[in-house]
Design an enzyme around this catalytic site. Structure first.
Site, PDB file in Angstrom:
ATOM      1  CB  CYS A   1      22.589 -29.059  32.779  1.00  0.00           C
ATOM      2  SG  CYS A   1      21.462 -27.814  33.391  1.00  0.00           S
TER       3      CYS A   1
ATOM      4  CB  CYS B   1      22.840 -25.396  31.828  1.00  0.00           C
ATOM      5  SG  CYS B   1      22.585 -26.141  33.412  1.00  0.00           S
ATOM      6  CG  ASP B   2      24.636 -26.750  28.442  1.00  0.00           C
ATOM      7  OD1 ASP B   2      24.933 -25.618  28.848  1.00  0.00           O
ATOM      8  OD2 ASP B   2      25.215 -27.783  28.838  1.00  0.00           O
TER       9      ASP B   2
END
Ligand code: NAP
Length: 314
Positions: free
Chosen positions: A136, A139-140
């Protein structure tokens, strides 16, 4: 007591079904999902800007769109719980849904559990998971681990390009590694990638191994046409290789297609079991848009309402 309608899943399909069902006084009970189906809210929770959802001229962030849908459903009386359903017993009616802490009976069910990101199978994936490998980007991607580094994205579809475009904000360079000579992504997304000064396309290439020490430091690549192997340095690898529908919990109780998507009788959302309807990405390997998922969630709620009517439940 039996619920009139249980909805499983809280992406655009589940939440739209909840809005319609709640407005029809069906008092839907919604399992939002937690671990197995991903975070409550589905894939939009890990998306950045959504520019193509009608009604939002300037676009909005994926999580904001989901939170607005959720609040709208709650406003009309939908009840929600951030838990997964682990089993569904369709051998009796009302159906019985269970997880470790609760058992719920339902006269009708709408399944909207979506799909989850696929993970590449290559040596090093397990070893460097969370140490350079992620599924992701949104997300990261902004983590210090990835900032200023050369990053790789596996895949050739819209997701891969979307991830690469996002990562390019923080990375020194992003290389999209695709196994064929043509991208699968839509024309507009391909254009975006080709014109981006920080994005490189590496076609006809497969990832043979992820290498590194404590953290991943690079990829061993093979050109599928020439067979030539190359080692290249990368500080991160992101997965953009498609999705698998979240249907394992059904344990074969509904008819699925060969890829595991729930079969529905288009244009209705009826599944192979009377009283169970399905909507959104869990039924759809082709379109998979927030708006198409929301549309099918609306249809599922109307289908469930008509079905409950035939049982004399309103
Ligand atoms: P996808 O279109 O199925 O693309 C998956 C990509 O991963 C394909 O290029 C595929 O290669 C590659 N792939 C699959 N398994 C692989 C493996 N084991 N090793 C290496 N490569 C592998 O999935 P997606 O990109 O997630 O998109 C799904 C749907 O969502 C599409 O309809 C897309 O339009 C939509 N979507 C839209 C947007 C947007 O409009 N902003 C953003 C994201 C997704 P092959 O091409 O060789 O099969």
């Amino acid at each position: 007591m039996s619920e009139k309608l249980v909805i499983i899943g809280s992406g655009p399909a589940g939440l739209t079904a909840a809005i319609y069902a709640a407005r029809a006084n069906l008092e839907p009970f919604l399992f939002e999902g937690f671990i197995k189906g991903g975070l409550p809210g589905g894939q939009l929770m890990t998306t950045t800007e959504v520019e193509n959802f009608p009604g939002f001229e300037k676009g909005l962030m994926g999580p904001d769109l989901i939170m607005q849908m959720r609040a709208q459903a709650v406003r009309f009386g939908a009840r929600m719980i951030a838990e997964d359903v682990e089993t569904v017993d369709i051998s009796k009616h009302p159906f019985i849904l269970k997880n470790a802490t609760r058992t719920v009976e339902a006269h009708a069910i709408i399944i909207a559990t979506g799909a989850s990101a696929n993970i590449l199978e290559a040596p090093g994936v397990k070893k460097f998971w969370g140490k350079g490998i992620s599924a992701c980007a949104t997300c990261d991607g902004a983590l210090p681990l990835f900032r200023g580094k050369a990053l790789a994205v596996a895949g050739g579809g819209d997701s891969a390009i979307e991830e690469a475009t996002f990562l390019a904000r923080f990375a020194s360079k992003v290389t999209i590694i695709h196994r064929r000579d043509a991208l699968r992504a839509s024309h507009i997304m391909q254009e975006r990638a080709r014109k981006h000064p920080k994005i490189e396309l590496l076609l006809d290439s497969v990832i043979e191994e992820i290498v590194g020490g404590q953290l991943m430091t690079g990829l061993r690549l093979r050109n599928v046409k020439t067979g030539k192997k190359t080692d290249r340095e990368f500080g991160g690898l992101f997965m953009g290789i498609g999705h698998t529908p979240n249907t394992a919990f059904l344990n074969g109780s509904l008819a699925l297609d060969e890829k595991g998507y729930i079969k529905v009788s288009h244009p209705s959302t009826a599944t192979s079991v009377e009283g169970i309807f399905a909507a959104g990405d869990v039924t759809d390997p082709h379109y998979r848009q927030a708006i198409s998922a929301a549309g099918s969630g609306c249809i599922a709620a109307l289908d469930a309402e008509r079905y409950l009517d035939t049982l004399g439940i309103d």
